[in-house]
Design an enzyme around this catalytic site. Sequence first.
Site, PDB file in Angstrom:
ATOM      1  N   CYS A 118       0.922  -1.014   0.166  1.00  0.00           N
ATOM      2  CA  CYS A 118      -0.059   0.204  -0.046  1.00  0.00           C
ATOM      3  C   CYS A 118       0.832   1.230  -0.149  1.00  0.00           C
ATOM      4  O   CYS A 118       0.272   2.488  -0.481  1.00  0.00           O
ATOM      5  CB  CYS A 118      -0.427  -0.105   1.425  1.00  0.00           C
ATOM      6  N   HIS A 255      -3.637   7.119   2.028  1.00  0.00           N
ATOM      7  CA  HIS A 255      -3.525   5.971   1.642  1.00  0.00           C
ATOM      8  C   HIS A 255      -4.886   5.956   2.381  1.00  0.00           C
ATOM      9  O   HIS A 255      -5.617   5.858   3.546  1.00  0.00           O
ATOM     10  CB  HIS A 255      -2.450   4.555   2.083  1.00  0.00           C
ATOM     11  N   ASN A 285     -10.050  -0.114  -0.416  1.00  0.00           N
ATOM     12  CA  ASN A 285      -8.678  -0.049  -0.097  1.00  0.00           C
ATOM     13  C   ASN A 285      -8.036  -0.847  -1.489  1.00  0.00           C
ATOM     14  O   ASN A 285      -7.909  -1.923  -2.202  1.00  0.00           O
ATOM     15  CB  ASN A 285      -8.100  -0.479   0.820  1.00  0.00           C
TER      16      ASN A 285
HETATM   17  N1  ACO Z   1     -18.195  -8.400   8.484  1.00  0.00           N
HETATM   18  C1  ACO Z   1     -19.212  -8.744  10.258  1.00  0.00           C
HETATM   19  N2  ACO Z   1     -18.704  -8.735  10.684  1.00  0.00           N
HETATM   20  C2  ACO Z   1     -16.871  -9.177  10.449  1.00  0.00           C
HETATM   21  C3  ACO Z   1     -16.244  -9.033   9.736  1.00  0.00           C
HETATM   22  C4  ACO Z   1     -17.072  -8.413   8.384  1.00  0.00           C
HETATM   23  N3  ACO Z   1     -17.079  -8.001   6.760  1.00  0.00           N
HETATM   24  N4  ACO Z   1     -15.031  -8.972   9.770  1.00  0.00           N
HETATM   25  C5  ACO Z   1     -14.563  -9.534  11.119  1.00  0.00           C
HETATM   26  N5  ACO Z   1     -15.876  -9.313  11.593  1.00  0.00           N
HETATM   27  C6  ACO Z   1     -16.352  -9.730  13.111  1.00  0.00           C
HETATM   28  C7  ACO Z   1     -15.220 -10.234  13.617  1.00  0.00           C
HETATM   29  O1  ACO Z   1     -15.330 -12.157  13.034  1.00  0.00           O
HETATM   30  C8  ACO Z   1     -15.137 -10.162  14.974  1.00  0.00           C
HETATM   31  O2  ACO Z   1     -16.157 -11.045  15.626  1.00  0.00           O
HETATM   32  P1  ACO Z   1     -15.946 -11.997  17.270  1.00  0.00           P
HETATM   33  O3  ACO Z   1     -16.456  -9.924  17.703  1.00  0.00           O
HETATM   34  O4  ACO Z   1     -17.297 -12.102  17.407  1.00  0.00           O
HETATM   35  O5  ACO Z   1     -14.492 -12.532  17.107  1.00  0.00           O
HETATM   36  C9  ACO Z   1     -15.565  -8.823  15.146  1.00  0.00           C
HETATM   37  O6  ACO Z   1     -16.328  -8.592  13.519  1.00  0.00           O
HETATM   38  C10 ACO Z   1     -14.842  -7.678  15.166  1.00  0.00           C
HETATM   39  O7  ACO Z   1     -14.334  -8.546  14.418  1.00  0.00           O
HETATM   40  P2  ACO Z   1     -12.395  -7.469  14.510  1.00  0.00           P
HETATM   41  O8  ACO Z   1     -11.789  -7.517  13.532  1.00  0.00           O
HETATM   42  O9  ACO Z   1     -11.866  -7.629  15.811  1.00  0.00           O
HETATM   43  O10 ACO Z   1     -12.717  -6.049  14.130  1.00  0.00           O
HETATM   44  P3  ACO Z   1     -12.074  -4.514  13.963  1.00  0.00           P
HETATM   45  O11 ACO Z   1     -12.984  -3.783  14.338  1.00  0.00           O
HETATM   46  O12 ACO Z   1     -10.683  -4.173  14.248  1.00  0.00           O
HETATM   47  O13 ACO Z   1     -11.986  -3.674  12.718  1.00  0.00           O
HETATM   48  C11 ACO Z   1     -10.073  -3.827  10.209  1.00  0.00           C
HETATM   49  C12 ACO Z   1     -11.565  -5.247  11.216  1.00  0.00           C
HETATM   50  C13 ACO Z   1     -11.703  -3.280   9.868  1.00  0.00           C
HETATM   51  C14 ACO Z   1     -10.006  -4.777   9.634  1.00  0.00           C
HETATM   52  C15 ACO Z   1      -9.870  -2.986  11.219  1.00  0.00           C
HETATM   53  O14 ACO Z   1      -8.691  -3.800  12.440  1.00  0.00           O
HETATM   54  C16 ACO Z   1      -8.607  -1.715  10.211  1.00  0.00           C
HETATM   55  O15 ACO Z   1      -9.296  -1.133   9.320  1.00  0.00           O
HETATM   56  N6  ACO Z   1      -7.779  -2.645  10.396  1.00  0.00           N
HETATM   57  C17 ACO Z   1      -6.627  -2.509   9.462  1.00  0.00           C
HETATM   58  C18 ACO Z   1      -6.435  -2.426   8.045  1.00  0.00           C
HETATM   59  C19 ACO Z   1      -5.818  -1.988   6.799  1.00  0.00           C
HETATM   60  O16 ACO Z   1      -5.958  -0.558   7.445  1.00  0.00           O
HETATM   61  N7  ACO Z   1      -5.256  -1.987   5.901  1.00  0.00           N
HETATM   62  C20 ACO Z   1      -4.780  -1.945   5.070  1.00  0.00           C
HETATM   63  C21 ACO Z   1      -2.874  -1.413   5.302  1.00  0.00           C
HETATM   64  S1  ACO Z   1      -2.018  -1.288   3.761  1.00  0.00           S
HETATM   65  C22 ACO Z   1      -1.619  -2.867   3.116  1.00  0.00           C
HETATM   66  O17 ACO Z   1      -0.807  -2.879   2.755  1.00  0.00           O
HETATM   67  C23 ACO Z   1      -2.909  -4.055   2.561  1.00  0.00           C
END
Ligand code: ACO
Length: 328
Positions: A118, A255, A285
């Site tokens: 990214c 980004h 993204n």
């Molecule tokens: N829909 C519904 N529920 C979901 C989904 C979904 N798509 N995905 C996960 N869940 C559930 C999980 O299973 C979990 O359930 P549980 O509590 O019963 O176990 C719950 O939602 C919470 O999951 P978390 O992973 O803790 O959710 P979080 O609030 O951390 O959000 C997210 C997840 C959006 C991925 C966040 O962590 C994030 O944005 N992280 C950064 C990611 C990022 O920016 N990546 C790009 C980097 S750049 C690159 O180089 C590619």
Amino acid sequence: MTQSTKTRSVVAGVGACLPEKRLTNADLARIVDTSDEWIFQRTGIRERHIAGEGETTSTLATEAARRALSAAGLAAEDIDLIVLATSTPDYTFPSTATQVQAALGITRGAAFDLQAVCSGFVFALATADKFLLSGSHKRALVIGAETFSRILDWKDRTTCVLFGDGAAAVVLEAREGAGSTADRGVLTTHLRSDGRHREKLYVDGGPSTTQTVGHLRMMGRDVFRHAVGMVTDVITDAFNATGFGPDDLDWFVPHQANERIIDASADKLHIAREKIVKTVSMHGNTSAASIPLALSVASADGRIKPGDLVMIEAMGGGFTWGSALIRW
Ligand code: ACO
């Protein structure tokens, strides 16, 4: 008193190309157990574009490059350098950059890919800038292009809802400036990497390991935890190198991974929210393409104008992270 001039890499044009097909959060809810509410609240994403049959990273990149050349009023033969950032190349080799070069009919100069996930566009811009400042090349296409839809595990709701496809390009031209930060062009770039974070964001395949392409795997919470600190560090580096501060910025173009990371970074740095360019709701993204896509949207709608001070920053797999401050 004689004044010394300085070569700057000036943005002469920008162009973008998105696949025709849009995939909304409601569409995704029919594929995996998710909802518009969950995706939007956690990420700010409403929809993304997905490459269709016949659309590849190089076809999207070529069209974006053509549009950037047209915006710059330049012809393909004016270009002597192509630096293309991607983690989803058409083939393991030859590089996607050389595919774009051939499609544009360019037979001189150099073309190569660069991979920093990214952060790819920031790394590519910094690389092209150094080539132009050295005097070895005169006009560069810097391209971010991705088809992440093709490395997603469409059964994994924790990752497949986050990414989209697209490409965008800028034309950078070496021009003489007065040597001050009032000059148009790239004013400073700051790149960082730390390979100890590999397992937090990676693809579980590759030519030398599994001989497969593999799928994206991410520990989302861990990425989130590191993101804000890393991007604020490199933005602070850019401020320190130039003497500018948050109030001097006209636009902050981060980004586009997650709206919560974007807002938290801006708040930590005291960058006013109205200066942020956000396209994450429309594009998701798009990895290396996300910053130039956002630049193209904000320059096409008249927000970013020549002379504006624009900060770009990204963080991605590796980890890699970086910033660039540009006088547009
Ligand atoms: N829909 C519904 N529920 C979901 C989904 C979904 N798509 N995905 C996960 N869940 C559930 C999980 O299973 C979990 O359930 P549980 O509590 O019963 O176990 C719950 O939602 C919470 O999951 P978390 O992973 O803790 O959710 P979080 O609030 O951390 O959000 C997210 C997840 C959006 C991925 C966040 O962590 C994030 O944005 N992280 C950064 C990611 C990022 O920016 N990546 C790009 C980097 S750049 C690159 O180089 C590619």
